[in-house]
Design an enzyme around this catalytic site. Structure first.
Site, PDB file in Angstrom:
ATOM      1  CE  LYS A 126       3.760   4.610  -3.786  1.00 30.36           C
ATOM      2  NZ  LYS A 126       2.957   5.060  -2.642  1.00 30.36           N
TER       3      LYS A 126
ATOM      4  CB  SER B 135       6.523   7.786   6.889  1.00 27.58           C
ATOM      5  OG  SER B 135       6.075   6.480   6.649  1.00 27.58           O
TER       6      SER B 135
ATOM      7  CD  GLN C  20       4.077   9.679  -1.520  1.00 31.70           C
ATOM      8  OE1 GLN C  20       3.547   8.777  -2.121  1.00 31.70           O
ATOM      9  NE2 GLN C  20       3.834   9.914  -0.245  1.00 31.70           N
TER      10      GLN C  20
ATOM     11  CB  THR D 296      -2.856   5.481   5.428  1.00 30.05           C
ATOM     12  OG1 THR D 296      -1.432   5.515   5.406  1.00 30.05           O
ATOM     13  CG2 THR D 296      -3.385   6.074   4.144  1.00 30.05           C
TER      14      THR D 296
ATOM     15  N   GLY E 298       6.091   1.365   2.820  1.00 33.24           N
ATOM     16  CA  GLY E 298       5.227   0.350   2.209  1.00 33.24           C
ATOM     17  C   GLY E 298       4.163   0.957   1.315  1.00 33.24           C
ATOM     18  CG  ASP E 299       1.530   1.839  -2.208  1.00 31.78           C
ATOM     19  OD1 ASP E 299       1.052   2.896  -1.779  1.00 31.78           O
ATOM     20  OD2 ASP E 299       1.061   1.269  -3.211  1.00 31.78           O
TER      21      ASP E 299
HETATM   22  P1  NDP Z   1      -2.664  -3.361   0.852  1.00 26.59           P
HETATM   23  O1  NDP Z   1      -1.835  -4.185  -0.036  1.00 26.59           O
HETATM   24  O2  NDP Z   1      -2.556  -3.492   2.307  1.00 26.59           O
HETATM   25  O3  NDP Z   1      -4.211  -3.561   0.464  1.00 26.59           O
HETATM   26  C1  NDP Z   1      -4.691  -3.301  -0.812  1.00 26.59           C
HETATM   27  C2  NDP Z   1      -6.158  -3.710  -0.862  1.00 26.59           C
HETATM   28  O4  NDP Z   1      -6.700  -3.308  -2.117  1.00 26.59           O
HETATM   29  C3  NDP Z   1      -6.336  -5.214  -0.769  1.00 26.59           C
HETATM   30  O5  NDP Z   1      -7.574  -5.499  -0.213  1.00 26.59           O
HETATM   31  C4  NDP Z   1      -6.300  -5.616  -2.262  1.00 26.59           C
HETATM   32  O6  NDP Z   1      -6.928  -6.848  -2.522  1.00 26.59           O
HETATM   33  C5  NDP Z   1      -7.045  -4.480  -2.886  1.00 26.59           C
HETATM   34  N1  NDP Z   1      -6.602  -4.283  -4.266  1.00 26.59           N
HETATM   35  C6  NDP Z   1      -5.324  -4.122  -4.705  1.00 26.59           C
HETATM   36  N2  NDP Z   1      -5.276  -3.987  -6.027  1.00 26.59           N
HETATM   37  C7  NDP Z   1      -6.545  -4.094  -6.438  1.00 26.59           C
HETATM   38  C8  NDP Z   1      -7.162  -4.064  -7.711  1.00 26.59           C
HETATM   39  N3  NDP Z   1      -6.450  -3.900  -8.830  1.00 26.59           N
HETATM   40  N4  NDP Z   1      -8.509  -4.175  -7.758  1.00 26.59           N
HETATM   41  C9  NDP Z   1      -9.241  -4.331  -6.617  1.00 26.59           C
HETATM   42  N5  NDP Z   1      -8.707  -4.370  -5.392  1.00 26.59           N
HETATM   43  C10 NDP Z   1      -7.392  -4.266  -5.307  1.00 26.59           C
HETATM   44  O7  NDP Z   1      -2.396  -1.853   0.383  1.00 26.59           O
HETATM   45  P2  NDP Z   1      -2.689  -0.497   1.167  1.00 26.59           P
HETATM   46  O8  NDP Z   1      -3.919  -0.635   1.987  1.00 26.59           O
HETATM   47  O9  NDP Z   1      -1.434  -0.083   1.803  1.00 26.59           O
HETATM   48  O10 NDP Z   1      -2.934   0.517  -0.038  1.00 26.59           O
HETATM   49  C11 NDP Z   1      -4.227   0.742  -0.599  1.00 26.59           C
HETATM   50  C12 NDP Z   1      -4.225   2.063  -1.341  1.00 26.59           C
HETATM   51  O11 NDP Z   1      -3.876   3.116  -0.438  1.00 26.59           O
HETATM   52  C13 NDP Z   1      -3.231   2.178  -2.491  1.00 26.59           C
HETATM   53  O12 NDP Z   1      -3.782   3.017  -3.500  1.00 26.59           O
HETATM   54  C14 NDP Z   1      -2.049   2.872  -1.852  1.00 26.59           C
HETATM   55  O13 NDP Z   1      -1.244   3.550  -2.805  1.00 26.59           O
HETATM   56  C15 NDP Z   1      -2.774   3.851  -0.952  1.00 26.59           C
HETATM   57  N6  NDP Z   1      -1.977   4.374   0.146  1.00 26.59           N
HETATM   58  C16 NDP Z   1      -1.431   3.551   1.076  1.00 26.59           C
HETATM   59  C17 NDP Z   1      -0.710   4.076   2.129  1.00 26.59           C
HETATM   60  C18 NDP Z   1      -0.199   3.235   3.250  1.00 26.59           C
HETATM   61  O14 NDP Z   1       0.272   3.815   4.225  1.00 26.59           O
HETATM   62  N7  NDP Z   1      -0.291   1.921   3.191  1.00 26.59           N
HETATM   63  C19 NDP Z   1      -0.431   5.521   2.203  1.00 26.59           C
HETATM   64  C20 NDP Z   1      -1.126   6.308   1.214  1.00 26.59           C
HETATM   65  C21 NDP Z   1      -1.827   5.736   0.215  1.00 26.59           C
HETATM   66  P3  NDP Z   1      -6.057  -8.195  -2.669  1.00 26.59           P
HETATM   67  O15 NDP Z   1      -5.693  -8.582  -1.269  1.00 26.59           O
HETATM   68  O16 NDP Z   1      -6.964  -9.139  -3.342  1.00 26.59           O
HETATM   69  O17 NDP Z   1      -4.865  -7.821  -3.502  1.00 26.59           O
END
Ligand code: NDP
Length: 445
Positions: free
Chosen positions: A126, A377, A111, A209, A165-166
């Protein structure tokens, strides 16, 4: 790797032996910085890398909470305030059973450079918990969030540390966290971003994002004489980043043929219907396997890894870290993938990224390509500070401009330091230089 960087890396591994995700993130950055360290020996004299790889502060706390049946639980809470050289600590909160100190440190370390690349005044941090929101009632989520904030509130502040969030922390969780902060701190300040529009949020934060990822990718594609139009795209995940990456890529003429969750993936030759995904994941909070009940031509496969066997022009991993390993990279490459744009943080292993690049597949690294979320953000913080509110179009235009600028910075740094087309190195170097400059100005503090 440059000698100095190697010594710092070895020491970091020795002192934090079990933190494999943190090692991976640090190794990638330290390797890319070698030409910069060769050029500026003053960084070694100032022990800059040692200071950069040690969090300024790491807070570990217990999160006791009582569920709706009266059962008491205790989860682990974390906030790693990694580096505040260029602004207040900023970075999301992740609620997922896989969260531990190593994961939070890797994310906080990444980050620092991501936030620097946005050009906005935000440092890196984080946090999160091993709490699993999946399947919990709203009451349980609220009880957990309130207990989490009961400790976190004393460590954050609009000019100190501003989480967001994340994974596992979306609008509902931010609402509970913010509401409780407001109650106990007696102030309505911008101490969290990703807030609802009715209480200080910014338009476009939800989309930022995913949209930002596609804006960044579009800018790269232009340099390669390519575009999204008519292309087959695979997007992993079906959360916040994945949904809006799908939306923007589709608006630009691509067909997204597969998406996933942590249980499995769906393949829809005609293109994944995003309205159905939004209904399943955002409204009903159900599993992606439900999709095939509503689209008879689609196929569901249990297990996530197989999604990378699907033939596509561009891959957008938007789920989690290390979801593409070397084997999957080989498969994708053999199937003709031209670009891998990282929506998730560190979704490619180092070996996978190296394989792609050795075969001429462009890798657009997370810390540049997914910076759109944190960028908006920071725009939310700016709007709150000035008590103003930008329209969707204004915020979206600012996001797009920021993503184009980040691409140009990463591209230029890669060229300047002798690795043209290596956007991983370019992003690391460009992000580092600004932070290093600020740290050098402060002396040893
Ligand atoms: P969400 O919780 O909204 O979605 C995560 C998605 O990934 C879900 O479909 C989830 O499935 C799946 N997932 C989570 N863990 C696993 C795993 N171990 N194996 C397979 N699938 C998995 O999170 P985000 O969309 O916010 O975040 C996704 C990624 O993007 C992360 O790496 C996060 O750090 C990164 N990110 C997010 C930002 C944001 O603004 N939200 C900003 C920058 C980066 P299930 O529903 O089954 O858990």
């Amino acid at each position: 790797m440059n000698d100095y960087a190697k010594r710092v890396y070895d020491y970091l591994v020795e002192k934090n032996p079990k933190e494999v995700e943190f090692h991976q993130a640090a190794r990638e950055v330290l390797e890319s910085l070698s030409p910069v360290l060769d050029k500026y020996p003053q960084y070694e004299k100032a022990a800059l890398l040692e200071r950069l790889t040690e969090p300024e502060r790491a807070i570990l706390f217990s999160v006791p909470w009582t569920d709706s049946t009266g059962k008491v639980h205790v989860n682990k809470g974390y906030r790693v305030q990694f580096n505040s050289a260029i602004g207040p600590f900023k970075g999301g909160l992740r609620f997922h059973p896989s969260v531990n100190l190593s994961v939070v440190k890797f994310l906080g370390f990444e980050q620092i450079f991501k936030n620097s690349l946005t050009g906005l005044p935000i440092g890196g941090g984080k946090g999160g918990s091993d709490f699993d929101p999946k399947g919990k009632t709203d009451f349980d989520i609220m009880a957990f969030c309130q207990s989490f904030m009961r400790e976190l509130y004393r460590h954050i502040g609009k000019d100190t540390d501003v989480p967001a969030g994340d994974i596992g922390v979306g609008g509902r969780e931010i609402g509970y966290l913010f509401g409780y902060y407001k109650k106990i701190a007696n102030e309505h300040a911008c101490i969290l971003t990703g807030r609802g529009i009715s209480y200080g949020g910014s338009l476009v934060r939800t989309e930022a994002t995913g949209y930002g990822l596609v804006y960044f990718a579009e800018e790269y594609l232009k340099t390669a004489g390519l575009s999204f139009k008519g292309k087959r795209v695979v997007v992993s995940g079906s959360g916040n980043v994945a949904v809006y990456a799908h939306e923007k890529a589709t608006q630009l003429g691509a067909t997204v043929v597969a998406m996933s969750d942590s249980d499995g993936y769906v393949y829809d030759e005609k293109g994944i219907d995003l309205d159905i995904i939004k209904k399943i994941k955002e409204q009903k909070r159900e599993r992606i396997s439900e999709y095939v009940k509503l689209r008879k031509n689609a196929v569901y496969t249990a297990g996530c890894a197989g999604i990378w066997d699907i033939k596509c022009d561009y891959a957008l991993p938007c789920a989690t870290q290390n979801e593409i390993n070397a084997e999957q990279a080989k498969k994708l490459t053999a199937n003709g993938v031209k670009m891998v744009a990282e929506g998730a943080n560190m979704p490619c292993t180092i070996e996978a990224a190296e394989y792609f690049m050795s075969k001429g597949v462009a890798v657009l690294p997370a810390k540049a390509a997914n910076a759109g979320g944190v960028a908006v953000s920071a725009l939310e913080m700016a709007q709150s500070g000035q008590r103003i509110f930008w329209s969707f179009e204004e915020a979206d235009k600012k996001l797009k401009d920021i993503m184009i600028n980040i691409f140009r910075k990463a591209d230029a740094a890669a060229k300047e330091y002798g690795t043209p087309g290596n956007y991983i190195a370019g992003a690391n170097i460009a992000g580092f230089l600004k932070v290093a400059d600020a740290m050098m100005s402060f002396g040893i503090v």
